[in-house]
Design a protein around this motif. Structure first.
Motif, short mmCIF file in Angstrom:
data_model
loop_
_atom_site.label_atom_id
_atom_site.label_comp_id
_atom_site.label_asym_id
_atom_site.label_seq_id
_atom_site.Cartn_x
_atom_site.Cartn_y
_atom_site.Cartn_z
N ILE A 1 53.13 38.84 36.57
CA ILE A 1 54.02 39.45 35.59
C ILE A 1 55.47 39.25 36.01
N GLY A 2 56.26 38.67 35.13
CA GLY A 2 57.69 38.51 35.40
C GLY A 2 57.97 37.72 36.66
N GLY A 3 57.11 36.75 36.96
CA GLY A 3 57.35 35.89 38.11
C GLY A 3 56.85 36.42 39.43
N GLU A 4 56.10 37.51 39.41
CA GLU A 4 55.57 38.04 40.67
C GLU A 4 54.14 38.56 40.49
N TRP A 5 53.39 38.58 41.58
CA TRP A 5 52.02 39.08 41.56
C TRP A 5 52.04 40.59 41.66
N VAL A 6 51.37 41.25 40.73
CA VAL A 6 51.39 42.71 40.64
C VAL A 6 49.96 43.23 40.72
N ASP A 7 49.75 44.18 41.62
CA ASP A 7 48.45 44.82 41.75
C ASP A 7 48.37 46.00 40.77
N ASP A 8 47.20 46.25 40.26
CA ASP A 8 46.96 47.43 39.43
C ASP A 8 45.86 48.23 40.12
N PRO A 9 46.25 49.17 40.99
CA PRO A 9 45.25 49.89 41.78
C PRO A 9 44.29 50.73 40.94
N ASN A 10 44.66 51.02 39.69
CA ASN A 10 43.80 51.82 38.82
C ASN A 10 42.88 50.98 37.94
N ALA A 11 42.98 49.67 38.05
CA ALA A 11 42.19 48.79 37.19
C ALA A 11 40.74 48.74 37.63
N GLU A 12 39.84 48.80 36.66
CA GLU A 12 38.44 48.53 36.92
C GLU A 12 38.31 47.02 37.07
N ILE B 1 50.10 48.44 32.90
CA ILE B 1 50.32 47.06 33.37
C ILE B 1 50.45 46.12 32.18
N VAL B 2 49.65 46.34 31.14
CA VAL B 2 49.76 45.50 29.94
C VAL B 2 51.14 45.67 29.30
N ASP B 3 51.62 46.91 29.23
CA ASP B 3 52.97 47.16 28.69
C ASP B 3 54.04 46.47 29.54
N ARG B 4 53.86 46.51 30.84
CA ARG B 4 54.81 45.86 31.75
C ARG B 4 54.81 44.35 31.51
N ALA B 5 53.64 43.78 31.32
CA ALA B 5 53.53 42.34 31.06
C ALA B 5 54.17 41.98 29.72
N ALA B 6 53.95 42.81 28.69
CA ALA B 6 54.54 42.54 27.37
C ALA B 6 56.06 42.63 27.42
N THR B 7 56.57 43.60 28.16
CA THR B 7 58.02 43.75 28.31
C THR B 7 58.61 42.53 29.03
N ALA B 8 57.95 42.07 30.08
CA ALA B 8 58.41 40.88 30.81
C ALA B 8 58.37 39.65 29.92
N ALA B 9 57.35 39.54 29.09
CA ALA B 9 57.25 38.39 28.18
C ALA B 9 58.37 38.40 27.15
#
Length: 66
Positions: A20-31, A54-62
């Motif tokens: 996301i936004g040029g960096e690797w992002v962990d989602d500790p709450n993701a199944e 995390i999806v919202d963060r990705a959409a904002t970065a896009a």
């Protein structure tokens, strides 16, 4: 006569992250979602089922990228 089923290759994959936004992002709450080899239907890994945050963060970065 049935052909023998191939065994899945055991692969030690690194933990999948979201890019996301040029960096690797962990989602500790993701199944995790199992990834299967379509030829053998054996589980070969897993990917994150990202949370809404995390999806919202990705959409904002896009949006910012364009």
């Amino acid at each position: 006569m049935n052909a023998p089923q191939p065994k899945a290759a055991l692969v030690n994959l690194p933990k999948s992250l979201n890019f996301i936004g040029g960096e690797w992002v962990d989602d500790p709450n993701a199944e995790r979602i199992e990834v299967r080899d379509p030829a053998t239907e054996c589980v070969i890994g897993s990917i994150p089922r990202s949370t809404a945050a995390i999806v919202d963060r990705a959409a904002t970065a896009a949006r910012k990228a364009f």
